[in-house]
Design an enzyme around this catalytic site. Structure first.
Site, PDB file in Angstrom:
ATOM      1  N   ARG A  28       0.841  -1.220   0.000  1.00  0.00           N
ATOM      2  CA  ARG A  28       0.000   0.000   0.000  1.00  0.00           C
ATOM      3  C   ARG A  28       0.870   1.263   0.000  1.00  0.00           C
ATOM      4  O   ARG A  28       0.573   2.243   0.686  1.00  0.00           O
ATOM      5  CB  ARG A  28      -0.937   0.030   1.211  1.00  0.00           C
ATOM      6  CG  ARG A  28      -1.921  -1.112   1.266  1.00  0.00           C
ATOM      7  CD  ARG A  28      -2.957  -1.024   0.151  1.00  0.00           C
ATOM      8  NE  ARG A  28      -3.981  -2.036   0.314  1.00  0.00           N
ATOM      9  CZ  ARG A  28      -3.883  -3.288  -0.148  1.00  0.00           C
ATOM     10  NH1 ARG A  28      -2.814  -3.667  -0.848  1.00  0.00           N
ATOM     11  NH2 ARG A  28      -4.855  -4.154   0.054  1.00  0.00           N
ATOM     12  N   SER A  63     -10.998  -0.651   3.074  1.00  0.00           N
ATOM     13  CA  SER A  63     -10.243  -0.791   4.329  1.00  0.00           C
ATOM     14  C   SER A  63      -9.772   0.582   4.793  1.00  0.00           C
ATOM     15  O   SER A  63      -9.136   1.296   4.026  1.00  0.00           O
ATOM     16  CB  SER A  63      -9.010  -1.669   4.110  1.00  0.00           C
ATOM     17  OG  SER A  63      -9.412  -2.919   3.628  1.00  0.00           O
ATOM     18  N   GLU A 108      -5.373   4.036   5.693  1.00  0.00           N
ATOM     19  CA  GLU A 108      -5.047   3.779   4.287  1.00  0.00           C
ATOM     20  C   GLU A 108      -5.485   4.946   3.394  1.00  0.00           C
ATOM     21  O   GLU A 108      -4.724   5.378   2.518  1.00  0.00           O
ATOM     22  CB  GLU A 108      -5.722   2.468   3.863  1.00  0.00           C
ATOM     23  CG  GLU A 108      -5.148   1.886   2.614  1.00  0.00           C
ATOM     24  CD  GLU A 108      -5.839   0.598   2.198  1.00  0.00           C
ATOM     25  OE1 GLU A 108      -5.653  -0.417   2.882  1.00  0.00           O
ATOM     26  OE2 GLU A 108      -6.551   0.621   1.180  1.00  0.00           O
TER      27      GLU A 108
HETATM   28  C1  LIG Z   1     -15.443  -0.561  -1.361  1.00  0.00           C
HETATM   29  C2  LIG Z   1     -13.974  -0.279  -1.557  1.00  0.00           C
HETATM   30  C3  LIG Z   1     -13.095  -1.334  -1.678  1.00  0.00           C
HETATM   31  C4  LIG Z   1     -11.732  -1.101  -1.884  1.00  0.00           C
HETATM   32  N1  LIG Z   1     -10.901  -2.165  -2.005  1.00  0.00           N
HETATM   33  C5  LIG Z   1      -9.580  -1.970  -2.208  1.00  0.00           C
HETATM   34  C6  LIG Z   1      -8.689  -3.089  -2.350  1.00  0.00           C
HETATM   35  O1  LIG Z   1      -9.109  -4.245  -2.340  1.00  0.00           O
HETATM   36  N2  LIG Z   1      -7.380  -2.833  -2.528  1.00  0.00           N
HETATM   37  C7  LIG Z   1      -6.877  -1.558  -2.580  1.00  0.00           C
HETATM   38  O2  LIG Z   1      -5.674  -1.410  -2.740  1.00  0.00           O
HETATM   39  N3  LIG Z   1      -7.691  -0.477  -2.457  1.00  0.00           N
HETATM   40  C8  LIG Z   1      -9.028  -0.656  -2.269  1.00  0.00           C
HETATM   41  N4  LIG Z   1      -9.863   0.423  -2.132  1.00  0.00           N
HETATM   42  C9  LIG Z   1      -9.299   1.778  -2.164  1.00  0.00           C
HETATM   43  C10 LIG Z   1      -9.397   2.494  -3.540  1.00  0.00           C
HETATM   44  O3  LIG Z   1     -10.344   1.883  -4.358  1.00  0.00           O
HETATM   45  C11 LIG Z   1      -8.057   2.508  -4.278  1.00  0.00           C
HETATM   46  O4  LIG Z   1      -7.068   3.097  -3.482  1.00  0.00           O
HETATM   47  C12 LIG Z   1      -8.138   3.268  -5.617  1.00  0.00           C
HETATM   48  O5  LIG Z   1      -6.928   3.118  -6.326  1.00  0.00           O
HETATM   49  C13 LIG Z   1      -8.438   4.756  -5.440  1.00  0.00           C
HETATM   50  O6  LIG Z   1      -8.714   5.288  -6.720  1.00  0.00           O
HETATM   51  P1  LIG Z   1      -9.428   6.692  -6.885  1.00  0.00           P
HETATM   52  O7  LIG Z   1      -9.390   7.046  -8.318  1.00  0.00           O
HETATM   53  O8  LIG Z   1     -10.783   6.641  -6.268  1.00  0.00           O
HETATM   54  O9  LIG Z   1      -8.454   7.634  -6.047  1.00  0.00           O
HETATM   55  P2  LIG Z   1      -8.814   8.934  -5.215  1.00  0.00           P
HETATM   56  O10 LIG Z   1      -9.501   8.507  -3.949  1.00  0.00           O
HETATM   57  O11 LIG Z   1      -9.471   9.927  -6.060  1.00  0.00           O
HETATM   58  O12 LIG Z   1      -7.353   9.440  -4.845  1.00  0.00           O
HETATM   59  C14 LIG Z   1      -6.523   8.676  -3.987  1.00  0.00           C
HETATM   60  C15 LIG Z   1      -5.129   9.297  -3.979  1.00  0.00           C
HETATM   61  O13 LIG Z   1      -4.557   9.208  -5.259  1.00  0.00           O
HETATM   62  C16 LIG Z   1      -4.198  10.498  -5.750  1.00  0.00           C
HETATM   63  N5  LIG Z   1      -4.481  10.486  -7.182  1.00  0.00           N
HETATM   64  C17 LIG Z   1      -5.632  10.117  -7.787  1.00  0.00           C
HETATM   65  N6  LIG Z   1      -5.499  10.177  -9.124  1.00  0.00           N
HETATM   66  C18 LIG Z   1      -4.249  10.612  -9.379  1.00  0.00           C
HETATM   67  C19 LIG Z   1      -3.513  10.888 -10.570  1.00  0.00           C
HETATM   68  N7  LIG Z   1      -4.022  10.711 -11.787  1.00  0.00           N
HETATM   69  N8  LIG Z   1      -2.227  11.338 -10.443  1.00  0.00           N
HETATM   70  C20 LIG Z   1      -1.674  11.519  -9.220  1.00  0.00           C
HETATM   71  N9  LIG Z   1      -2.328  11.277  -8.071  1.00  0.00           N
HETATM   72  C21 LIG Z   1      -3.594  10.814  -8.137  1.00  0.00           C
HETATM   73  C22 LIG Z   1      -5.051  11.460  -4.971  1.00  0.00           C
HETATM   74  O14 LIG Z   1      -4.439  12.736  -4.894  1.00  0.00           O
HETATM   75  C23 LIG Z   1      -5.118  10.780  -3.624  1.00  0.00           C
HETATM   76  O15 LIG Z   1      -3.928  11.047  -2.914  1.00  0.00           O
HETATM   77  C24 LIG Z   1     -11.239   0.225  -1.944  1.00  0.00           C
HETATM   78  C25 LIG Z   1     -12.147   1.304  -1.826  1.00  0.00           C
HETATM   79  C26 LIG Z   1     -13.500   1.049  -1.640  1.00  0.00           C
HETATM   80  C27 LIG Z   1     -14.459   2.200  -1.554  1.00  0.00           C
END
Ligand SMILES: Cc1cc2nc3c(=O)[nH]c(=O)nc-3n(C[C@H](O)[C@H](O)[C@H](O)COP(=O)(O)OP(=O)(O)OC[C@H]3O[C@@H](n4cnc5c(N)ncnc54)[C@H](O)[C@@H]3O)c2cc1C
Length: 341
Positions: A166, A240, A337
């Site tokens: 992570r 998580s 996380e």
């Molecule tokens: C129901 C649920 C289940 C999940 N299960 C998992 C799992 O099994 N494993 C896991 O690892 N994660 C899990 N996650 C967490 C999440 O889905 C991941 O971390 C995902 O990659 C976040 O993507 P996002 O586009 O929503 O990021 P955001 O929440 O929009 O951003 C997260 C971070 O990334 C940065 N960021 C976003 N896009 C960019 C970009 N293009 N360039 C630079 N920085 C950027 C943001 O500034 C922020 O710091 C889960 C979340 C939920 C709600």
């Protein structure tokens, strides 16, 4: 100006916790050229900036008095075919799960264990997303982005991204410095299913599958996730909320003496990863709430939920209470996380 700058935008639909927070300025970016133009705009350097994708790993604890930039760059295709791999690329704004399903439908296996993770392709490297025994780094080739300090377009390979559990360089030395615009993946022609994690094997037995295809694995992972994790469309959450803490062998053996039921996994470096959900559950937090709005999920102690009307501050207060309890009882520090803003 080739982008639509908006003022005082509600971020409620841009975060899966579904908490209310206002962005002073908000813009959606569809291309590298737009990003370059935005970087030259006075608002870019006027105040704080927050880059977002799907908002599924974000806890907004207050209004954001700056510029929120949603990266919405789309596009996906087969970049090239090599002897051992299909090299596939996608824009940062592609939805992660749709991308995974597209690779499987195209006959390029490898990402099936990561099916149904919410969010965008571009955010996947930030915390090196992982699930069911596979991490992004296992299928990663390189990413393209903009170094926002210099305005240069950069390409970073796997080593340069310094992926960990992570974790990546984007949470460390390059924090807030690179806006990711696209990613290339290596999907192995000599594919082997990764099945030894969670309930995958028992699901295979139930479905009488001995030689599952990548699509079978994706279906199973999807079914397990749907049964175990709350759907953010129904109840706000960010998956998580805490990482599984890693402790040294000495501390692990002490903990095991005092708590024989401790759930832990040995690590290649001799340390032990502790199941944070077990620690939280032992402190009696499953299903509990401080205020009726922010709660620990009743089936999955690692997930904090917004039962309705919770603010980001309510969720953070709950997280702190859980951390305090776990620290007092086990002398173990739980690290959140999601990105807390
Ligand atoms: C129901 C649920 C289940 C999940 N299960 C998992 C799992 O099994 N494993 C896991 O690892 N994660 C899990 N996650 C967490 C999440 O889905 C991941 O971390 C995902 O990659 C976040 O993507 P996002 O586009 O929503 O990021 P955001 O929440 O929009 O951003 C997260 C971070 O990334 C940065 N960021 C976003 N896009 C960019 C970009 N293009 N360039 C630079 N920085 C950027 C943001 O500034 C922020 O710091 C889960 C979340 C939920 C709600």
């Amino acid at each position: 100006m080739n982008f639509d700058l908006q003022r005082n935008v509600s971020l409620k639909r841009f975060n899966t916790f579904g908490v209310e927070a206002l962005a002073r300025h908000f813009v959606r970016i569809d291309s590298m050229a737009q990003l370059a133009e935005l970087r030259a705009h006075p608002l870019w350097s006027e105040g704080p900036r927050l880059i977002i994708g799907g908002g599924s790993n974000l806890l907004l604890t207050r209004d954001f008095e700056g510029l929120v930039v949603q990266i919405a760059i789309t596009g996906r295709d087969l970049a090239r075919v090599e002897d051992s791999d299909w090299v596939v690329q996608a824009g940062a704004g592609e939805n992660w799960d749709s991308f995974v399903r597209w690779t499987l439908a195209s006959g390029w296996p490898g990402l099936e264990n990561l099916a149904l993770i919410p969010g965008s392709v571009g955010a996947a490297p930030i915390q090196n997303i992982g699930a069911y025994g596979v991490e992004l780094k296992d299928r990663f080739d390189a990413l393209e982005g903009m170094d926002v300090e210099t305005g240069q377009v950069v390409t970073l390979n796997k080593e340069q991204c310094r992926f960990g559990y992570r974790d990546s360089i984007f949470k460390g030395d390059l924090k807030s410095r690179i806006v990711i615009t696209g990613i290339r993946f290596r999907l192995p022609k000599n594919w082997q299913a990764v099945l030894d994690y969670g309930d995958i094997r028992s699901e295979l037995t139930q479905r009488h599958l001995t030689q599952p295809s990548a699509q079978d694995v994706a279906d199973i992972v999807t079914a397990i996730r749907r049964a175990k994790l709350p759907d953010p469309a129904v109840i706000g959450n960010a998956g998580s909320f805490f990482k599984n803490p890693v402790v040294l062998a000495e501390q692990h053996s002490l903990l095991k003496t005092h708590h024989p039921g401790l759930v832990s996994y040995s690590q290649p470096d001799g340390g032990f990863k502790l199941a944070a959900a077990w620690l939280i559950d032992q402190c009696g937090w499953k299903g509990r709430s401080l205020d009726g709005r922010a709660a620990v999920h009743d089936r999955q102690a690692l997930v904090l939920v917004n039962r309705g009307g919770a603010s980001g501050a309510d969720i953070l207060a709950l997280a702190h209470a859980v951390q305090d309890n776990v620290r007092q009882r086990f002398e173990v520090e739980l690290e959140p996380e999601p990105v807390i803003v």
